[in-house]
Design a protein around this motif. Sequence first.
Motif, PDB file in Angstrom:
ATOM      1  N   PRO A 137     101.655  61.925 116.716  1.00 60.28           N
ATOM      2  CA  PRO A 137     101.121  61.046 117.760  1.00 60.28           C
ATOM      3  C   PRO A 137     100.110  61.781 118.638  1.00 60.28           C
ATOM      4  O   PRO A 137     100.151  63.008 118.779  1.00 60.28           O
ATOM      5  N   LYS A 138      99.211  61.008 119.232  1.00 64.48           N
ATOM      6  CA  LYS A 138      98.205  61.547 120.148  1.00 64.48           C
ATOM      7  C   LYS A 138      98.782  61.595 121.567  1.00 64.48           C
ATOM      8  O   LYS A 138      99.645  60.787 121.894  1.00 64.48           O
ATOM      9  N   PRO A 139      98.297  62.523 122.394  1.00 62.43           N
ATOM     10  CA  PRO A 139      97.303  63.538 122.050  1.00 62.43           C
ATOM     11  C   PRO A 139      97.911  64.682 121.249  1.00 62.43           C
ATOM     12  O   PRO A 139      99.091  65.016 121.425  1.00 62.43           O
ATOM     13  N   ALA A 140      97.098  65.277 120.383  1.00 66.41           N
ATOM     14  CA  ALA A 140      97.570  66.389 119.568  1.00 66.41           C
ATOM     15  C   ALA A 140      97.817  67.608 120.452  1.00 66.41           C
ATOM     16  O   ALA A 140      97.093  67.848 121.423  1.00 66.41           O
ATOM     17  N   PRO A 141      98.834  68.403 120.137  1.00 69.72           N
ATOM     18  CA  PRO A 141      99.018  69.667 120.849  1.00 69.72           C
ATOM     19  C   PRO A 141      97.944  70.662 120.441  1.00 69.72           C
ATOM     20  O   PRO A 141      97.136  70.394 119.539  1.00 69.72           O
ATOM     21  N   GLU A 142      97.907  71.785 121.109  1.00 67.90           N
ATOM     22  CA  GLU A 142      96.970  72.838 120.735  1.00 67.90           C
ATOM     23  C   GLU A 142      97.358  73.443 119.386  1.00 67.90           C
ATOM     24  O   GLU A 142      98.546  73.524 119.047  1.00 67.90           O
ATOM     25  N   LEU A 143      96.359  73.826 118.613  1.00 67.49           N
ATOM     26  CA  LEU A 143      96.612  74.579 117.391  1.00 67.49           C
ATOM     27  C   LEU A 143      96.952  76.012 117.795  1.00 67.49           C
ATOM     28  O   LEU A 143      96.103  76.716 118.339  1.00 67.49           O
ATOM     29  N   PRO A 144      98.190  76.457 117.570  1.00 68.95           N
ATOM     30  CA  PRO A 144      98.560  77.802 118.023  1.00 68.95           C
ATOM     31  C   PRO A 144      97.892  78.875 117.169  1.00 68.95           C
ATOM     32  O   PRO A 144      98.067  78.915 115.949  1.00 68.95           O
ATOM     33  N   LYS A 145      97.128  79.726 117.797  1.00 65.33           N
ATOM     34  CA  LYS A 145      96.400  80.788 117.091  1.00 65.33           C
ATOM     35  C   LYS A 145      97.258  82.052 117.104  1.00 65.33           C
ATOM     36  O   LYS A 145      97.085  82.941 117.940  1.00 65.33           O
ATOM     37  N   PHE A 146      98.200  82.101 116.173  1.00 63.66           N
ATOM     38  CA  PHE A 146      99.030  83.287 116.034  1.00 63.66           C
ATOM     39  C   PHE A 146      98.167  84.460 115.603  1.00 63.66           C
ATOM     40  O   PHE A 146      97.152  84.302 114.921  1.00 63.66           O
ATOM     41  N   ASP A 147      98.575  85.651 116.029  1.00 67.34           N
ATOM     42  CA  ASP A 147      97.723  86.834 115.979  1.00 67.34           C
ATOM     43  C   ASP A 147      96.991  87.075 114.666  1.00 67.34           C
ATOM     44  O   ASP A 147      95.797  87.379 114.651  1.00 67.34           O
ATOM     45  N   LEU A 148      97.667  86.926 113.525  1.00 63.03           N
ATOM     46  CA  LEU A 148      97.016  87.244 112.259  1.00 63.03           C
ATOM     47  C   LEU A 148      95.829  86.331 111.968  1.00 63.03           C
ATOM     48  O   LEU A 148      94.893  86.733 111.273  1.00 63.03           O
ATOM     49  N   PHE A 149      95.826  85.121 112.518  1.00 63.88           N
ATOM     50  CA  PHE A 149      94.725  84.195 112.270  1.00 63.88           C
ATOM     51  C   PHE A 149      93.443  84.594 113.005  1.00 63.88           C
ATOM     52  O   PHE A 149      92.355  84.175 112.613  1.00 63.88           O
ATOM     53  N   VAL A 150      93.571  85.377 114.076  1.00 73.27           N
ATOM     54  CA  VAL A 150      92.403  85.638 114.928  1.00 73.27           C
ATOM     55  C   VAL A 150      92.165  87.124 115.201  1.00 73.27           C
ATOM     56  O   VAL A 150      91.229  87.467 115.916  1.00 73.27           O
ATOM     57  N   GLU A 151      92.986  88.014 114.648  1.00 73.00           N
ATOM     58  CA  GLU A 151      92.795  89.449 114.895  1.00 73.00           C
ATOM     59  C   GLU A 151      91.477  89.933 114.301  1.00 73.00           C
ATOM     60  O   GLU A 151      91.031  89.450 113.261  1.00 73.00           O
ATOM     61  N   ASP A 152      90.868  90.919 114.964  1.00 70.64           N
ATOM     62  CA  ASP A 152      89.638  91.540 114.483  1.00 70.64           C
ATOM     63  C   ASP A 152      89.960  92.759 113.623  1.00 70.64           C
ATOM     64  O   ASP A 152      91.060  93.307 113.665  1.00 70.64           O
ATOM     65  N   ASN A 153      88.978  93.184 112.875  1.00 74.44           N
ATOM     66  CA  ASN A 153      89.025  94.423 112.098  1.00 74.44           C
ATOM     67  C   ASN A 153      90.194  94.465 111.117  1.00 74.44           C
ATOM     68  O   ASN A 153      90.948  95.439 111.031  1.00 74.44           O
ATOM     69  N   VAL A 154      90.330  93.391 110.361  1.00 73.56           N
ATOM     70  CA  VAL A 154      91.301  93.341 109.268  1.00 73.56           C
ATOM     71  C   VAL A 154      90.627  92.700 108.053  1.00 73.56           C
ATOM     72  O   VAL A 154      89.594  92.039 108.179  1.00 73.56           O
ATOM     73  N   ILE A 155      91.212  92.936 106.880  1.00 73.15           N
ATOM     74  CA  ILE A 155      90.792  92.242 105.669  1.00 73.15           C
ATOM     75  C   ILE A 155      91.862  91.206 105.348  1.00 73.15           C
ATOM     76  O   ILE A 155      93.049  91.529 105.272  1.00 73.15           O
ATOM     77  N   ARG A 156      91.446  89.964 105.147  1.00 76.54           N
ATOM     78  CA  ARG A 156      92.393  88.879 104.907  1.00 76.54           C
ATOM     79  C   ARG A 156      92.377  88.446 103.442  1.00 76.54           C
ATOM     80  O   ARG A 156      91.323  88.426 102.801  1.00 76.54           O
ATOM     81  N   THR A 157      93.551  88.078 102.950  1.00 76.89           N
ATOM     82  CA  THR A 157      93.667  87.432 101.650  1.00 76.89           C
ATOM     83  C   THR A 157      94.586  86.224 101.798  1.00 76.89           C
ATOM     84  O   THR A 157      95.463  86.197 102.667  1.00 76.89           O
ATOM     85  N   ILE A 158      94.376  85.215 100.951  1.00 78.95           N
ATOM     86  CA  ILE A 158      95.203  84.013 100.967  1.00 78.95           C
ATOM     87  C   ILE A 158      95.702  83.738  99.559  1.00 78.95           C
ATOM     88  O   ILE A 158      94.915  83.422  98.654  1.00 78.95           O
ATOM     89  N   GLY A 159      97.015  83.885  99.359  1.00 83.88           N
ATOM     90  CA  GLY A 159      97.632  83.490  98.104  1.00 83.88           C
ATOM     91  C   GLY A 159      98.281  82.122  98.266  1.00 83.88           C
ATOM     92  O   GLY A 159      98.661  81.736  99.373  1.00 83.88           O
TER      93      GLY A 159
END
Length: 420
Positions: A137-159
């Motif tokens: 239902p609206k309004p939508a809550p905030e999209l929680p940006k947990f650390d791994l989604f937004v940390e700098d200086n890392v290499i990411r992979t998605i399986g």
Amino acid sequence: MVLSAENNNRLTSVGPGTEMGELLRRYWHPIAAESEIGERATKKVRLLGEDLVLFRNRKGGLGLIEERCPHRKVSLVYGIPEDDGIRCQYHGWCFRNDGQCTEQPNEPENSTFKNRVKITYYEVQAVGGLVFAYMGPKPAPELPKFDLFVEDNVIRTIGYQVIPCNWLQIMENSMDPTHLEWLHGRYFQHIFEKDGRPASDWPISKHHVKIGFDEFEYGIIKRRILEGQTEECEDWRIGHPVVFPTMLRVGDGGAHTFQIRVPVDDTHTLHFWYTCFVPKEGVEIPKDYPISLYECPLKDENGEFITDYIDGQDMMAWVTQGEIADRTTEKLGTSDKGIIMYRKMLMNEMKRVQEGEDPKCVIRDYEKAQFISLPQEENKYDEGELLTGVAKDWNTRYAPNIDEIIDICKGRKKVEEIKN
């Protein structure tokens, strides 16, 4: 907490109008890697029992709408992205990202019919290389940006893999610490021996001396002490966060992973392994370093489960419980207290939704949602062991650039050398 058939159904049914479906619709769920939705692309998505189409319009905006065109019910997976929406390929009806029909080419010019046609749409956002959807239902809550989604200086992979079983048995596995010493310890030793690999020093085959579970703001922290360890060990002192309702955090100083379980429907789960590799001090990773996407295989060419890697062992255990595990006949012991705690939490949060409240881990504070740091072990194994192990014993061995990642993180090669 052996469940009745009724309660087992309450906890495992995720479609529209079900109690669990209503709870899960209060959260943002990843539905695709952003790299899958290139310019003017479409992708069929099934989430919480609903068939949908994810697309990117010609201006770059993401949209998520019901799959069937309301006119003659053809699939919009084959639709034509337009500037601010998508056009049905069958008769040209056009829909904005918000589902509103804006054009019906073969209707009279002065017709207002299009104004009365609107299809279901859901909000989408991209962060950290994943596309997330919100179906509640609206309004939508905030999209929680947990650390791994937004940390700098890392290499990411998605399986990823679509697991042919209900989401709950996958999550309950995360509340079961003792399977580590058996499924990933003793059973792995058995696999090692068959392959002629040394197995006597495999550290995770040690017996569990103590397990514990603590509720925290974002879910549950699970803890363990193995033989030879004390409460000073990071597995106890820091532990593993299980982020309510569908995510597990695991890893070490060299590689941090979210395991994200996305309920497709009652008998299928889209599973993501989202890993951040942390380079040694002094190594800089460019922000545009590509995020590799790869499938984690479930079975081999003979239809047998692939169990010579940790995540394959987990998938075998999840799937062989059946499409929906029968919890009415299970025999729980004292070591299953984490599973019992998680089930009670699900029941409590379903009740909160029924009472009109936000459930646990729904965030409406914008600033709070921008960076959420979670506990993480940093010295569970030394870096060399971990980064060597991921190339052999974890799902990341299937990442197409895993050797490059290890070389970069250890400082053996520079990013520029590999790019060239």
